[in-house]
Design an enzyme around this catalytic site. Sequence first.
Site, PDB file in Angstrom:
ATOM      1  CG  ASP A   1      14.480  23.759   5.144  1.00  0.00           C
ATOM      2  OD1 ASP A   1      13.773  23.745   4.871  1.00  0.00           O
ATOM      3  OD2 ASP A   1      15.615  23.294   4.321  1.00  0.00           O
ATOM      4  CB  SER A   2      11.473  20.641   5.575  1.00  0.00           C
ATOM      5  OG  SER A   2      12.325  20.521   4.684  1.00  0.00           O
TER       6      SER A   2
ATOM      7  CE1 TYR B   1       9.155  19.487   8.762  1.00  0.00           C
ATOM      8  CE2 TYR B   1       8.531  22.376   7.956  1.00  0.00           C
ATOM      9  CZ  TYR B   1       9.849  21.156   9.083  1.00  0.00           C
ATOM     10  OH  TYR B   1       9.942  21.026   9.942  1.00  0.00           O
ATOM     11  N   GLY B   2       6.645  18.970   1.917  1.00  0.00           N
ATOM     12  CA  GLY B   2       5.821  19.472   0.815  1.00  0.00           C
ATOM     13  C   GLY B   2       5.215  18.776   0.417  1.00  0.00           C
TER      14      GLY B   2
ATOM     15  CG  HIS C   1      15.968  21.019  -1.423  1.00  0.00           C
ATOM     16  ND1 HIS C   1      15.264  21.361  -0.246  1.00  0.00           N
ATOM     17  CD2 HIS C   1      16.688  19.865  -1.272  1.00  0.00           C
ATOM     18  CE1 HIS C   1      15.366  20.322   0.601  1.00  0.00           C
ATOM     19  NE2 HIS C   1      16.822  19.132  -0.116  1.00  0.00           N
TER      20      HIS C   1
ATOM     21  CB  CYS D   1      11.054  25.504   5.222  1.00  0.00           C
ATOM     22  SG  CYS D   1       9.955  24.350   4.227  1.00  0.00           S
ATOM     23  CG  ASN D   2      10.458  28.711  -0.392  1.00  0.00           C
ATOM     24  OD1 ASN D   2      11.853  28.118   0.146  1.00  0.00           O
ATOM     25  ND2 ASN D   2      10.485  29.800  -1.137  1.00  0.00           N
ATOM     26  CB  THR D   3       6.850  23.410   2.556  1.00  0.00           C
ATOM     27  OG1 THR D   3       7.151  23.537   1.424  1.00  0.00           O
ATOM     28  CG2 THR D   3       5.555  22.983   3.092  1.00  0.00           C
TER      29      THR D   3
HETATM   30  N1  DGL Z   1      12.669  23.014   3.056  1.00  0.00           N
HETATM   31  C1  DGL Z   1      11.471  23.113   1.608  1.00  0.00           C
HETATM   32  C2  DGL Z   1      10.335  23.876   0.951  1.00  0.00           C
HETATM   33  O1  DGL Z   1      11.814  24.729   1.007  1.00  0.00           O
HETATM   34  C3  DGL Z   1      11.252  21.384   0.933  1.00  0.00           C
HETATM   35  C4  DGL Z   1      11.907  20.364   1.353  1.00  0.00           C
HETATM   36  C5  DGL Z   1      10.868  19.816   1.812  1.00  0.00           C
HETATM   37  O2  DGL Z   1      10.420  19.875   1.077  1.00  0.00           O
HETATM   38  O3  DGL Z   1      10.674  19.464   3.348  1.00  0.00           O
HETATM   39  O4  DGL Z   1       9.945  24.224   0.850  1.00  0.00           O
END
Ligand code: DGL
Length: 267
Positions: free
Chosen positions: A5-6, A37-38, A181, A68-70
């Site tokens: 993840d980020s 990352y968002g 998150h 990580c969704n992004t």
């Molecule tokens: N891990 C990112 C997500 O799930 C959230 C945190 C970020 O913006 O890096 O989208």
Amino acid sequence: MGVFDSGVGGLTVLHECLVTMPHEDFVYLGDHARLPYGPRPLEEVRRFAREIGAYLQGQGVKLVVNACNTATSAALPQLQAELDVPVVGVITPEAHAAVQATRNRRIGLLATEGTVAAGRYAELVHALDAGVELVAVACPRLVPLIESDDPFGAETTEAVREYAARLKDAEVDTVILGCTHYPLIKPIFQRVFGRDVELVFSADETARKVAETLARKGYENDVDREGSYRFLTTGDPEAFREMGARFLQLPVAEVEHVELAELGVTA
Ligand code: DGL
């Protein structure tokens, strides 16, 4: 298995994986040096995800979880095409669960700007049911608030209310919480949306998908053994340890620092 993840948010996914598959070994990498990352361009996030995917594969993992969704929005197809091991992302399992859950075929999505801009949720939802309406709202304030010292403060509730308003106006009956998150403030979402709206989280849906993938491919470890887990960060190991326990809800012992150069980053 490799999970990345980020930052620490993906630990919510790791938590579900550890609970669902206690006999498996996990290595978790948080890219704190380049968090968040968002708000970044998808092209840049794609490059980060490819570097990390290749690094984890080099560590000998048998499957990579893009937690990580992004990064899943930006790079899942590229990772799947490039790596030799299977790659599971956090978006497909949620899209599936949401399409199965909705009764009025109106689904809401709350996520980062990058995830909303990528449009992957809409593609996946429509591939499963072309008649579903997906209403997506970017929530730039939520990640910083959840990482702050006061994640359950009035400001977080106010931000959730503001983002939820558009989904309530659209009368969605199912909401995808499309960011690593968000499980951390689950009670706030539940209170704002009420009992009639089904909330879909990436962590539990993804863990289920990972367990299924291992079982079907015959890649599972012996279920009688106890697995291990360890942590890597491109940032500060101490900061990771402090924040990490909150997201993982399990002990975070050793955290190792990884230089970006070790991920093959030259700039
Ligand atoms: N891990 C990112 C997500 O799930 C959230 C945190 C970020 O913006 O890096 O989208």
